[in-house]
Design a protein around this motif. Structure first.
Motif, PDB file in Angstrom:
ATOM      1  N   PHE A 494       0.692  -1.116   0.051  1.00  0.00           N
ATOM      2  CA  PHE A 494      -0.034  -0.175   0.010  1.00  0.00           C
ATOM      3  C   PHE A 494       0.992   1.305  -0.245  1.00  0.00           C
ATOM      4  O   PHE A 494       1.002   1.780   0.953  1.00  0.00           O
ATOM      5  N   GLY A 495       1.830   1.403  -1.078  1.00  0.00           N
ATOM      6  CA  GLY A 495       2.468   2.471  -1.024  1.00  0.00           C
ATOM      7  C   GLY A 495       3.959   2.003  -0.746  1.00  0.00           C
ATOM      8  O   GLY A 495       4.700   1.654  -1.725  1.00  0.00           O
ATOM      9  N   ASP A 496       3.861   1.543   0.658  1.00  0.00           N
ATOM     10  CA  ASP A 496       5.141   0.997   1.045  1.00  0.00           C
ATOM     11  C   ASP A 496       4.927  -0.651   1.251  1.00  0.00           C
ATOM     12  O   ASP A 496       4.110  -1.070   1.383  1.00  0.00           O
ATOM     13  N   ALA A 497       6.486  -1.233   0.657  1.00  0.00           N
ATOM     14  CA  ALA A 497       6.137  -2.567   0.650  1.00  0.00           C
ATOM     15  C   ALA A 497       6.370  -3.390   1.909  1.00  0.00           C
ATOM     16  O   ALA A 497       6.532  -2.801   2.873  1.00  0.00           O
ATOM     17  N   GLU A 498       5.385  -4.421   2.360  1.00  0.00           N
ATOM     18  CA  GLU A 498       5.661  -5.044   3.433  1.00  0.00           C
ATOM     19  C   GLU A 498       5.162  -6.518   3.004  1.00  0.00           C
ATOM     20  O   GLU A 498       4.911  -7.112   2.026  1.00  0.00           O
ATOM     21  N   ALA A 499       5.374  -7.337   4.039  1.00  0.00           N
ATOM     22  CA  ALA A 499       5.045  -8.829   3.845  1.00  0.00           C
ATOM     23  C   ALA A 499       4.350  -9.369   5.045  1.00  0.00           C
ATOM     24  O   ALA A 499       4.336  -8.518   6.256  1.00  0.00           O
ATOM     25  N   ALA A 500       3.488 -10.352   5.037  1.00  0.00           N
ATOM     26  CA  ALA A 500       2.808 -11.057   6.204  1.00  0.00           C
ATOM     27  C   ALA A 500       2.934 -12.671   5.784  1.00  0.00           C
ATOM     28  O   ALA A 500       2.945 -13.149   4.655  1.00  0.00           O
ATOM     29  N   ARG A 501       2.794 -13.449   7.023  1.00  0.00           N
ATOM     30  CA  ARG A 501       2.728 -14.595   6.874  1.00  0.00           C
ATOM     31  C   ARG A 501       1.226 -15.173   6.941  1.00  0.00           C
ATOM     32  O   ARG A 501       0.479 -14.670   7.530  1.00  0.00           O
ATOM     33  N   VAL A 502       1.060 -15.998   6.049  1.00  0.00           N
ATOM     34  CA  VAL A 502      -0.598 -16.503   5.693  1.00  0.00           C
ATOM     35  C   VAL A 502      -0.506 -17.872   6.120  1.00  0.00           C
ATOM     36  O   VAL A 502       0.032 -18.605   5.182  1.00  0.00           O
ATOM     37  N   GLU A 503      -1.198 -18.304   7.097  1.00  0.00           N
ATOM     38  CA  GLU A 503      -1.568 -19.806   7.311  1.00  0.00           C
ATOM     39  C   GLU A 503      -2.770 -20.245   6.917  1.00  0.00           C
ATOM     40  O   GLU A 503      -3.690 -19.601   7.566  1.00  0.00           O
ATOM     41  N   THR A 504      -3.053 -21.111   6.120  1.00  0.00           N
ATOM     42  CA  THR A 504      -4.336 -21.721   5.848  1.00  0.00           C
ATOM     43  C   THR A 504      -4.881 -22.541   6.878  1.00  0.00           C
ATOM     44  O   THR A 504      -4.152 -23.865   7.098  1.00  0.00           O
ATOM     45  N   LEU A 505      -5.716 -22.441   7.619  1.00  0.00           N
ATOM     46  CA  LEU A 505      -6.376 -23.378   8.558  1.00  0.00           C
ATOM     47  C   LEU A 505      -7.248 -24.227   8.103  1.00  0.00           C
ATOM     48  O   LEU A 505      -7.121 -25.683   8.441  1.00  0.00           O
ATOM     49  N   SER A 506      -8.173 -24.087   7.155  1.00  0.00           N
ATOM     50  CA  SER A 506      -8.872 -25.038   6.425  1.00  0.00           C
ATOM     51  C   SER A 506      -9.592 -24.212   5.169  1.00  0.00           C
ATOM     52  O   SER A 506      -9.067 -22.948   4.933  1.00  0.00           O
ATOM     53  N   ARG A 507     -10.273 -24.899   4.495  1.00  0.00           N
ATOM     54  CA  ARG A 507     -10.760 -24.160   3.423  1.00  0.00           C
ATOM     55  C   ARG A 507     -11.460 -23.138   3.733  1.00  0.00           C
ATOM     56  O   ARG A 507     -12.412 -22.947   4.425  1.00  0.00           O
ATOM     57  N   GLY A 508     -11.125 -21.721   3.063  1.00  0.00           N
ATOM     58  CA  GLY A 508     -11.514 -20.591   3.487  1.00  0.00           C
ATOM     59  C   GLY A 508     -11.266 -19.926   4.646  1.00  0.00           C
ATOM     60  O   GLY A 508     -11.803 -18.662   4.885  1.00  0.00           O
ATOM     61  N   ARG A 509     -10.390 -20.342   5.299  1.00  0.00           N
ATOM     62  CA  ARG A 509     -10.110 -19.718   6.639  1.00  0.00           C
ATOM     63  C   ARG A 509      -8.365 -19.664   6.787  1.00  0.00           C
ATOM     64  O   ARG A 509      -7.630 -20.592   6.293  1.00  0.00           O
ATOM     65  N   PHE A 510      -8.127 -18.416   7.275  1.00  0.00           N
ATOM     66  CA  PHE A 510      -6.759 -18.273   7.189  1.00  0.00           C
ATOM     67  C   PHE A 510      -6.321 -17.484   8.634  1.00  0.00           C
ATOM     68  O   PHE A 510      -7.334 -16.667   9.314  1.00  0.00           O
ATOM     69  N   LYS A 511      -5.069 -17.487   8.963  1.00  0.00           N
ATOM     70  CA  LYS A 511      -4.569 -16.748   9.983  1.00  0.00           C
ATOM     71  C   LYS A 511      -3.492 -15.873   9.376  1.00  0.00           C
ATOM     72  O   LYS A 511      -2.332 -16.464   8.639  1.00  0.00           O
ATOM     73  N   VAL A 512      -3.513 -14.503   9.430  1.00  0.00           N
ATOM     74  CA  VAL A 512      -2.764 -13.601   9.095  1.00  0.00           C
ATOM     75  C   VAL A 512      -1.850 -12.867   9.922  1.00  0.00           C
ATOM     76  O   VAL A 512      -2.574 -12.326  10.891  1.00  0.00           O
TER      77      VAL A 512
END
Length: 645
Positions: A494-512
């Motif tokens: 969003f202007g400045d670059a950043e990174a995030a860890r995305v864990e898929t918990l199950s279909r359609g569910r995530f922890k970011v």
């Protein structure tokens, strides 16, 4: 009634005319440039004829080719829409000489209202109030005339429009300089440097009256308030005008009818008034500005409150029928707003933008007038309007709430737009109270164009989208392995670059997990839940671009790890074209010393001129473009060396 008409226009107005023709059983013929060969108006029409070229001069301004297209297809009349040839009296006469009907006013009426000074003299004769000023032909003693009127005064080109050739002068010492600037701009824009002088109205409101005539008699369809303007360009229009009294409505309406009947007006037209609102709306404080001898861009708000289809009325009167209604048959029902959605970079000074409309979702429940579809290109050759959004409610507060919601529920990806600015304007406290004048936007511009920073929840949704997981929530899902969730790293900006860890918990569910927060997301039956709470957020991402639509439009990019740094070369002394366009003027030569803010050249794009200025003091090392060059976005135009200390 006609059986077939040709529409000498493009975009949303051509599509809007086709809609009415379809309803009436009238067949339509579209014309198009090479650029518009697959445009929406071409698709909608029954027949289409190519005019060739790309620019308006090569296509939509070729009157002879348009008339030939009408003849060969058997069209009986030509509807000009607005812009292009709609107010060209020579074209009207050529159409009629060819034995065709011009679906609009006569050449006489257009000429009578075409020059501001002559039109105002005519209005004085018709008993229509005009702003105190000098409208004479003599141009030698304008400073003396300004002294008689009293400062502040407004210098206006008699052949003007769109704010060109217009200057406000507060001090007599500035008059000569501002006069020269107005005359120069008018000569370049209109081929006519004659100006008039008017008293400047300190608290102005722009209120216009819709009129309709049959060549002998006319009626009015009440007023529209167009006071929300930026650089003399309308932004949001509404009908009726807030604060309007019955006495003033009657006075303005009758003045507008007198104006129309004075020129034997036939068809739809608009009489524009400037209103001195320093003491509220009073029946003796409105003055004629000009008459637009065509259908107006903002006509949908009038249609919404009257239930009238103005295009149908145009077709009926042009085909020989009389006025479709008497004045006593017309009434106001409720309130309406129209917002003009443009591809433009608001923080960069409302710079017109190009791009592909990769994602296009309009709000339900609003009237949408548009000439584009998802996947269409916004061309640099034409006005960058995407759509007009119109709402109607039982009263002003209801309609305004509908406008805000409809703007926030309109989602566009692939180009920058002014939707956030429009939404902020719809929530402006003064506007909500009906306290409007033409200076409102300029006074509060900083707050209106301020972009909201994305919250961590918004960034979490962007992270999921950056990995392409937002589209894999209802069927086969690549983010889950046989052994449990998969953790991935998302890169976005969003202007400045950043990174995030995305864990898929199950279909359609995530922890970011972000550097500053962590959120759980779930897409349930098409709705995004964030930390267990259902939201109305929508997410789009494709081709390295994305957006989270959640109250505002939060646009982000997804960097390509294989691509070179897009910012490489920034700050290297080059002035680059911010968009594709035509180099109109080059003001500097190699070796010239310039100061920050000095104009280097003028780029013309999307019907507007944009001055490119020096960002810092320096010396022009190289001029890389000439007047008349067509340049691409990002093209280097001028190279600067830093000034010696």
């Amino acid at each position: 009634m006609f059986t077939k008409v040709l529409i000498a226009n493009r975009g949303e107005i051509a599509c809007r005319i086709i809609d009415t023709c379809r309803r009436l059983g009238v067949r339509t013929v579209a014309v198009h440039s090479d650029v518009d060969a697959r445009a929406r108006h071409v698709q909608m029409a029954d027949e289409a004829v190519s005019l060739g070229g790309a620019t308006p001069a090569e296509s939509y301004l070729r009157g002879g080719a348009i008339i030939a297209a009408a003849k060969v297809t058997g069209a009986q009349g030509i509807h000009p829409g607005y812009g292009f040839l709609s107010e060209n009296p020579d074209f009207v006469e050529e159409v009629e000489r060819a034995g065709l009907a011009f679906i609009g006013p006569s050449a006489h009426a257009i000429r009578a209202m075409g020059l501001k000074d002559a039109a105002k003299a005519l209005m004085v004769e018709a008993g229509v109030p005009v702003v105190p000023g000098y409208h004479g032909e003599g141009q030698d003693n304008l400073a003396a005339e300004a002294d008689k009127i009293g400062y502040p005064v407004l210098i206006k080109a008699v052949a003007g429009g769109g704010g060109k050739g217009m200057r406000r002068v507060d001090d007599p010492a500035q008059f000569a300089q501002e006069l020269e600037a107005a005359q120069t701009e008018a000569q370049k824009a209109f081929g006519n440097d004659v100006v008039l002088i008017e008293k400047y109205v300190a608290t102005p409101r722009h209120i216009e009256v819709q009129v309709f005539g049959d060549g002998t008699k006319a009626v009015h369809l009440f007023e529209r308030d167009c006071s929300l303007q930026r650089r003399h360009q309308k932004v949001i229009e509404e009908a009726p005008a807030p604060g309007m009294t019955p006495e003033m409505r009657e006075a303005m309406g009758q003045a507008a009818v007198r104006a129309a009947e004075a020129v034997g007006y036939a068809g739809a037209g608009t009489v524009e008034f400037i209103v001195d609102a320093s003491d509220g709306l009073q029946a003796d404080r409105f003055y004629f500005m000009e008459m637009n001898t065509r259908l107006q861009v903002e006509h949908p708000v009038t249609e919404a409150i009257t239930g009238v289809d103005l295009v149908e009325w145009q077709l009926r009167v042009a085909s020989g029928e009389g006025l479709p209604a008497a004045q006593e048959d017309l009434s106001i029902n409720g309130h309406s707003f129209e917002a003009r959605i443009y591809a433009e970079d608001v923080p960069a000074g409302f710079l017109p933008a190009t791009g592909t409309l990769q994602h296009l979702r309009f709000a339900d429940g609003a009237r949408i007038d548009t000439g584009v579809r998802e996947g269409d290109e916004i061309s640099p050759h034409y006005d960058p309007m995407i759509a007009k959004l119109t709402v109607h409610g039982s009263d002003r507060d209801t309609a305004l709430a509908q406008l805000t919601r409809a703007l926030k529920d309109t989602h566009i990806g692939g180009t920058v737009t002014n939707i956030g600015f429009l939404a902020a304007l719809s929530e402006h406290q003064g506007f909500a109270a009906g306290d409007v004048d033409t200076g409102l936007i300029a006074r509060d511009l900083d707050s209106l164009v301020k972009q909201a920073a994305p919250y961590s929840k918004t960034r979490a949704l962007a992270a999921v989208a950056a990995l392409g997981l937002h589209n894999n929530t209802a069927s086969d899902f690549a983010g889950v392995s046989l052994w449990g969730g998969v953790e991935q790293t998302a890169h976005f900006a969003f202007g400045d670059a950043e990174a995030a860890r995305v864990e898929t918990l199950s279909r359609g569910r995530f922890k970011v997990t972000l550097p500053d927060a962590a959120h759980e997301l779930a897409c349930l039956q098409g709705a995004w839940n964030v930390d267990g709470t259902k939201t109305d957020a929508k997410v789009w991402c494709a081709g390295g671009q994305g957006a989270v639509f959640w109250g505002n439009t939060y646009a982000f990019t997804v960097p390509d790890p294989l691509a070179r740094d897009a910012d490489q070369g920034a700050g290297d002394g080059f002035t680059r074209a911010p968009m594709p366009g035509l180099v109109r003027v080059v003001d500097v030569v190699a070796g010239a010393s310039v100061q920050a803010g000095d104009r280097l050249l003028v780029l013309e794009a999307m019907k507007m001129e944009h001055a490119l200025r020096a960002e810092a003091d320096g010396v022009v090392a190289e001029v890389m473009a000439s007047a008349g060059d067509q340049v691409a976005a990002g093209a280097a135009l001028v190279r600067m060396d830093a000034a010696d200390d």
